[in-house]
Design an enzyme around this catalytic site. Structure first.
Site, mmCIF file in Angstrom:
data_model
loop_
_atom_site.group_PDB
_atom_site.id
_atom_site.type_symbol
_atom_site.label_atom_id
_atom_site.label_comp_id
_atom_site.label_asym_id
_atom_site.label_seq_id
_atom_site.Cartn_x
_atom_site.Cartn_y
_atom_site.Cartn_z
ATOM 1 N N GLY A 196 55.388 -48.268 36.931
ATOM 2 C CA GLY A 196 54.066 -49.036 36.955
ATOM 3 C C GLY A 196 53.008 -48.065 36.681
ATOM 4 C CE1 TYR A 197 52.426 -45.495 40.838
ATOM 5 C CE2 TYR A 197 53.212 -42.929 40.429
ATOM 6 C CZ TYR A 197 52.811 -44.146 41.220
ATOM 7 O OH TYR A 197 53.241 -43.993 42.726
ATOM 8 C CB SER A 198 49.417 -44.955 33.310
ATOM 9 O OG SER A 198 48.726 -44.216 33.799
#
Length: 338
Positions: free
Chosen positions: A57-59
């Site tokens: 879910g990061y970036s």
């Protein structure tokens, strides 16, 4: 650099873990581009660090892709950790800890990371809608397939840790060996139940936000708006209400008072507030590795000082006392430093 085993396992990790939530420019609070991220990764590995943490879910997945390319050629010396739970699309089965979502999420993470195995695969959050037996059986299948080496969780309560480990035991499945909890001089709530539970159930800890979202760096002052180039400034400028709420929850009077004390200690020791805050977290009982999340190479180099600084006993005791009441309190659904 000294290494230690992660929980009840044989996996050796460095006392500093490189967090990569700031890698990528596709999210609302922009992080660093790929060139700067690669410089940070190289500096981290050259300094002896070996565990790098990311998440799908990061970036929007960009962080995993950047990390995968950055460690290419050095993969075998890296403990690569990622997480799954967060939404990957609009559908009801594109989030959570169900068998269907975890299986899709793992395959997508492997593609983005450019690897055929993940050293530490972690549940990013607890999923009330999925039986924990389904989650643990699915994760055990990943280990048996060779696509995952070890299992961990993030942001679980003490009760959720116990339930997960018991489920794994009942199934004859692979248990968790790690937890990622929030921990800093501004957030000490895990000391009461979560850290003792981790010790009893064989989990090491990779603690996140040791600088209290940047508040403990000494960059913020009472009555002054955070600078536009600071993390709190970027959060305040975000279009996401959750980001603004998180910043407001951190920049409160008690937290700023603790930060002022850290600044004074740093001046007395001729070092930086960042180094003091990280050195405190690194030596706390139950902490295996401290996650730092630099946005620039300069920030990472400043972080390293916290892993060579030994706080005098009286200084550590003073910091313990002034931060003793710090706990975790949700603000509009966001866990903050108070």
């Amino acid at each position: 650099m000294d290494y230690t085993t992660l929980g009840r396992s044989g996996l050796k990790v460095s006392p500093v873990c490189l967090g990569t939530m700031n890698f990528g420019t596709s999210h609302a609070v922009a992080g660093c581009d790929e060139t700067e991220a690669a410089r940070i990764v190289d500096a981290f590995l050259d300094a002896g660090g070996n565990i790098i943490d990311t998440a799908d879910g990061y970036s929007g997945g960009q962080s995993e892709s950047i990390v995968g390319r950055a460690v290419k050629g050095r993969r075998e010396s890296v403990v690569l950790a990622t997480k799954a739970f967060l939404p990957q699309g609009p559908g009801p089965n594109e989030r959570g800890l169900s068998r269907v979502h975890l299986t899709r999420a793992l395959e997508a993470s492997l593609r983005r990371l450019g690897t055929d195995y993940i050293d530490l695969y972690q549940c990013h959050q607890w999923d009330d809608s999925t039986p924990i037996e389904e989650t643990m059986a699915t994760l055990d299948g990943f280990v048996r397939s060779g696509k995952v080496r070890y299992l961990g969780c993030s942001n679980f309560t003490a009760a959720q840790i116990v339930e997960s480990q018991w489920a794994a035991h009942r199934l004859g499945a692979t248990p968790f060996v790690s937890l990622q909890p929030q921990y800093s001089l501004l957030a000490r709530g895990i000391e009461a139940e979560i850290l003792p539970t981790c010790r009893r159930h064989g989990l090491g800890t990779l603690v996140w936000s040791p600088l209290g979202g940047g508040v403990l760096t000494g960059r913020y002052r009472r009555g002054a708006a955070p600078g536009a180039d600071t993390r709190m400034g970027r959060l305040h400028a975000s279009t996401l209400p959750m980001a603004r709420a998180w910043a407001d929850g951190l920049l409160n009077e008690p937290n700023l008072e603790i930060a002022d004390q850290v600044v004074e200690v740093a001046a007395d020791l001729a070092t930086t507030p960042t180094a003091v805050a990280l050195a405190w977290a690194r030596r706390r009982p139950g902490v295996t590795s401290v996650i730092v999340g630099p946005r620039t190479l300069e920030q990472f180099q400043g972080n390293l000082a916290g892993f060579t600084l030994d706080l005098p006993a009286e200084v550590a005791g003073h910091l313990d006392e002034i931060s003793r009441s710090a706990t975790l309190v949700p603000v509009n659904g966001v866990t903050t430093g108070r």
